[in-house]
Design an enzyme around this catalytic site. Sequence first.
Site, short mmCIF file in Angstrom:
data_model
loop_
_atom_site.label_atom_id
_atom_site.label_comp_id
_atom_site.label_asym_id
_atom_site.label_seq_id
_atom_site.Cartn_x
_atom_site.Cartn_y
_atom_site.Cartn_z
N HIS B 67 0.73 -1.34 -0.05
CA HIS B 67 0.10 0.16 0.04
C HIS B 67 0.85 1.33 0.23
CE1 HIS B 67 0.62 -1.12 4.20
NE2 HIS B 67 0.52 -0.15 4.39
N ALA B 68 0.38 2.43 -0.16
CA ALA B 68 1.11 3.81 -0.28
C ALA B 68 -0.04 4.69 0.31
CB ALA B 68 1.58 3.99 -1.72
#
Lengths: 95, 149
Positions: B67-68
């Site tokens: 994820h970011a």
Amino acid sequence: MIKIFTVCPQGLGSSLIAKINVQKALEKMGVEGEVETAGVTSITGQVFDLIVTIPEMSDSLERYKDKLVFVTNFFKRDEIADTLEKKFREMGLIE
Amino acid sequence: MLLTDLLRPNLIAVNVHVSDWQEAVREAGRLLVEDGAVEPRFVDAMIEVVKEFGPYIVLAPGFAMPHAKAEAGCIKSSLSLITLAEPVEFGNPENDPVYVVAALAAVDHGSHIEALSQLADVLANDSVVDEWAKAKDADEILKIVEYYS
């Protein structure tokens, strides 16, 4: 009331999963607590009793080393509960 | 917002062939880009996170959740999920090798918590990652989600 932060590098994915499972563990133990998520930078300046995090964070969180609890699997509720229970005993929070 | 609002059928692919972890993250990210859920730079950001902080995104045995940050180009909160034809190593001693990769895009810190809570419920069952890995199509993946929710 015990204040716990779950910490991961960004504070939105892993730490959120950890928060959910820490809350469940507290309920199971009957310990009253507040759980919040934080990223490795946003933890600075916060007041808390305990940080639940992953081993990779140990260097970045070295200054809190007495308050760190490590988990390797964020989905293993029993493992998280066991780890927390042990820590709470050490801290004298439960008998 | 429920898990199935994030994990939509077009965001699921089974038996994907990749040669390493970066390609696995890219494939999971590609589904998000094609859906319009994220900008292409979001996929690069997910890889950068692992390079910078290590393979902590391997959250459970066999399961990685790259994820970011929302600012990295997230358009709508979504979760893509791919199963790998051959498992890959992320470099996580506890939880490698990985054969299910779920890429998370979240527009903020709050709206996806219910869905992630549901994901945590599903993954609290040890057999789920294996069951997903054996699923033949998106429909089977979603049926497993439904069964454990």
